[in-house]
Design an enzyme around this catalytic site. Structure first.
Site, PDB file in Angstrom:
ATOM      1  N   ASN A   5      -2.759  -7.120  -7.585  1.00 42.37           N
ATOM      2  CA  ASN A   5      -2.106  -8.248  -6.916  1.00 42.37           C
ATOM      3  C   ASN A   5      -2.722  -9.595  -7.303  1.00 42.37           C
ATOM      4  OD1 ASN A   5      -0.218  -6.630  -5.802  1.00 42.37           O
ATOM      5  ND2 ASN A   5      -0.983  -6.716  -3.706  1.00 42.37           N
ATOM      6  N   ARG A  56       0.823  -1.215   0.000  1.00 41.12           N
ATOM      7  CA  ARG A  56       0.000   0.000   0.000  1.00 41.12           C
ATOM      8  C   ARG A  56       0.854   1.261   0.000  1.00 41.12           C
ATOM      9  NH1 ARG A  56      -4.068  -0.269   4.915  1.00 41.12           N
ATOM     10  NH2 ARG A  56      -2.612  -1.706   5.898  1.00 41.12           N
ATOM     11  N   HIS A  73      -8.245  -9.567   7.920  1.00 45.40           N
ATOM     12  CA  HIS A  73      -7.114  -8.662   8.103  1.00 45.40           C
ATOM     13  C   HIS A  73      -7.571  -7.313   7.586  1.00 45.40           C
ATOM     14  CE1 HIS A  73      -3.009  -7.715   8.817  1.00 45.40           C
ATOM     15  NE2 HIS A  73      -2.603  -7.688   7.577  1.00 45.40           N
TER      16      HIS A  73
HETATM   17  N1  APR Z   1       6.531 -12.818  -9.220  1.00 50.26           N
HETATM   18  C1  APR Z   1       7.442 -12.642  -8.254  1.00 50.26           C
HETATM   19  N2  APR Z   1       7.654 -11.463  -7.644  1.00 50.26           N
HETATM   20  C2  APR Z   1       6.911 -10.417  -8.038  1.00 50.26           C
HETATM   21  C3  APR Z   1       5.934 -10.527  -9.056  1.00 50.26           C
HETATM   22  C4  APR Z   1       5.762 -11.805  -9.666  1.00 50.26           C
HETATM   23  N3  APR Z   1       4.854 -11.992 -10.626  1.00 50.26           N
HETATM   24  N4  APR Z   1       5.367  -9.311  -9.227  1.00 50.26           N
HETATM   25  C5  APR Z   1       5.957  -8.467  -8.350  1.00 50.26           C
HETATM   26  N5  APR Z   1       6.898  -9.133  -7.626  1.00 50.26           N
HETATM   27  C6  APR Z   1       7.805  -8.614  -6.606  1.00 50.26           C
HETATM   28  C7  APR Z   1       8.298  -7.204  -6.915  1.00 50.26           C
HETATM   29  O1  APR Z   1       9.282  -7.225  -7.950  1.00 50.26           O
HETATM   30  C8  APR Z   1       8.851  -6.769  -5.562  1.00 50.26           C
HETATM   31  O2  APR Z   1      10.240  -7.063  -5.435  1.00 50.26           O
HETATM   32  O3  APR Z   1       7.167  -8.460  -5.337  1.00 50.26           O
HETATM   33  C9  APR Z   1       8.032  -7.617  -4.562  1.00 50.26           C
HETATM   34  C10 APR Z   1       7.185  -6.786  -3.626  1.00 50.26           C
HETATM   35  O4  APR Z   1       8.061  -6.091  -2.799  1.00 50.26           O
HETATM   36  P1  APR Z   1       7.743  -4.675  -2.141  1.00 50.26           P
HETATM   37  O5  APR Z   1       7.259  -3.737  -3.191  1.00 50.26           O
HETATM   38  O6  APR Z   1       8.913  -4.302  -1.302  1.00 50.26           O
HETATM   39  O7  APR Z   1       6.478  -4.981  -1.201  1.00 50.26           O
HETATM   40  P2  APR Z   1       6.529  -5.686   0.256  1.00 50.26           P
HETATM   41  O8  APR Z   1       6.603  -4.645   1.308  1.00 50.26           O
HETATM   42  O9  APR Z   1       7.518  -6.767   0.242  1.00 50.26           O
HETATM   43  O10 APR Z   1       5.038  -6.281   0.341  1.00 50.26           O
HETATM   44  C11 APR Z   1       4.654  -7.394  -0.447  1.00 50.26           C
HETATM   45  O11 APR Z   1       3.017  -8.119   1.169  1.00 50.26           O
HETATM   46  O12 APR Z   1       2.154  -7.118   3.103  1.00 50.26           O
HETATM   47  C12 APR Z   1       1.963  -7.363   1.741  1.00 50.26           C
HETATM   48  O13 APR Z   1       0.653  -5.459   1.065  1.00 50.26           O
HETATM   49  C13 APR Z   1       1.916  -6.085   0.950  1.00 50.26           C
HETATM   50  O14 APR Z   1       1.038  -7.051  -1.039  1.00 50.26           O
HETATM   51  C14 APR Z   1       2.211  -6.581  -0.421  1.00 50.26           C
HETATM   52  C15 APR Z   1       3.187  -7.741  -0.180  1.00 50.26           C
END
Ligand code: APR
Length: 317
Positions: A103, A90, A183
């Site tokens: 997502n 978010r 959640h």
């Molecule tokens: N396959 C693998 N990884 C992916 C894909 C995919 N198809 N699409 C995106 N990603 C990766 C992004 O490249 C990024 O490195 O997911 C990662 C998300 O990392 P952040 O942006 O740092 O987000 P983060 O804080 O890790 O949160 C991830 O968890 O708590 C939840 O709401 C939050 O949905 C979010 C998730």
């Protein structure tokens, strides 16, 4: 054969989860994947270089995967557990539900590859909105429902516990708390299960103060997002997800609040919802239906109805 766990998504949540899992030193291998070229390998290299200092033998392997072809996913073969953190976090002002469509595409693609390459893995979903993403991961993998569950209650309960401990100026270890439900807005605190050194919380704090802490817990993620401005929480969330993966890997039977498929418990059916469950090698070994007050059960039913329609919608996303 040693245990193998995969974390999909090498962002803040994924990388901190990998660090915690590696430092437990109970896995032979921790695999970290992301679609970003090089990032998972870089994080793996960095964490492996901490092994001599922290004293653990687990090897971390970082792999970049191609979202179009799934190339790279061979690395997850044989995983006992897969933690899905892929997806956008978010931004200030957003609700978790604002992430639903974007997502859903990511989680579906990840789930299809888990189905193909690690069909026996227990899947723990943390991507938000987690109740819906968990339902989607089960749909897309077609795994038995006990093999797929989500993380929410361990984190919400830990946040609630922290606020109670701070308010009463007592060690967190003396506080027992519990939250169930979804959640988000329909998180269900369970006052009948909240105690401090065995004393009911209701005897230690006035009802308005408890309600204030409940509201702060329910908005716990948003409070962090508003301060960080560039992402969402990950230290407490990764602690929660890593504990759940550990329980599965060790077949521990520990009872934790998780987002699990509910089929008749508390008079609720056909929905993923935060309830207490015994975790083990198969995932959810059983849902633990405890004695709740009428108003707590009513809250749980309300939470179930709040997430039910959205969970049905994910089939089309
Ligand atoms: N396959 C693998 N990884 C992916 C894909 C995919 N198809 N699409 C995106 N990603 C990766 C992004 O490249 C990024 O490195 O997911 C990662 C998300 O990392 P952040 O942006 O740092 O987000 P983060 O804080 O890790 O949160 C991830 O968890 O708590 C939840 O709401 C939050 O949905 C979010 C998730």
């Amino acid at each position: 054969m040693g245990k193998k766990v995969t974390v999909v998504g090498a962002g803040f949540y994924g990388s901190t989860t990998v660090q915690r899992l590696a430092e437990y030193d109970i896995f032979e291998t921790v695999v970290l994947t992301d679609i970003i070229d090089g990032k998972p390998a870089g994080i793996a290299l960095d964490i492996n270089q901490s092994r001599a200092i922290e004293g653990f033998e687990t090897k971390v392997v970082g792999v970049s995967t191609d979202p179009a072809t799934g190339a790279g996913y061979e690395a997850i073969e044989g995983s006992d557990v897969v933690v899905v953190t892929a997806g956008l976090p978010r931004k200030p002002g957003m609700s978790r539900m604002d992430l639903l469509e974007v997502n859903a595409k990511i989680v579906r693609q990840v789930a299809e590859n888990i189905k193909k390459y690690a069909p026996n893995a227990v899947v723990i979903v943390v991507s938000n909105p987690v109740d819906e993403m968990t339902a989607l991961a089960q749909l897309a993998t077609q795994f038995p429902k006990n093999q797929v569950f989500g993380q929410a209650g361990v984190l919400d309960t830990a946040r609630f516990t922290n606020f109670i401990a701070e308010e009463l100026n007592v060690p967190v270890a003396s506080v027992k708390a519990l939250t169930l439900g979804s959640h988000g807005d329909t998180m269900v605190p369970v006052p009948s299960r909240c105690t401090v050194d065995g004393k009911p919380l209701s005897e230690l704090l006035p009802a308005e103060k408890i309600e204030e802490l409940v509201v702060r817990t329910r908005n716990g993620g948003a409070e962090v997002v508003a301060l960080l401005k560039t992402g969402s929480a990950y230290y407490a969330p990764s602690a929660a997800a890593a504990r759940m993966a550990k329980a599965v890997a060790e077949d521990s039977g520990v009872v934790l609040p998780v987002c699990a498929w509910v089929d008749g418990e508390y008079g609720i059916s056909g929905v993923y919802l935060g309830v207490e469950a015994e975790l083990g090698a198969s995932g959810i070994k059983k849902i633990v239906e405890d004695k709740l007050t009428d108003s707590e059960i009513a809250g749980l039913k309300e939470a179930a109805e709040a997430v039910r329609a959205k969970q049905a919608d994910v089939a089309n996303l």
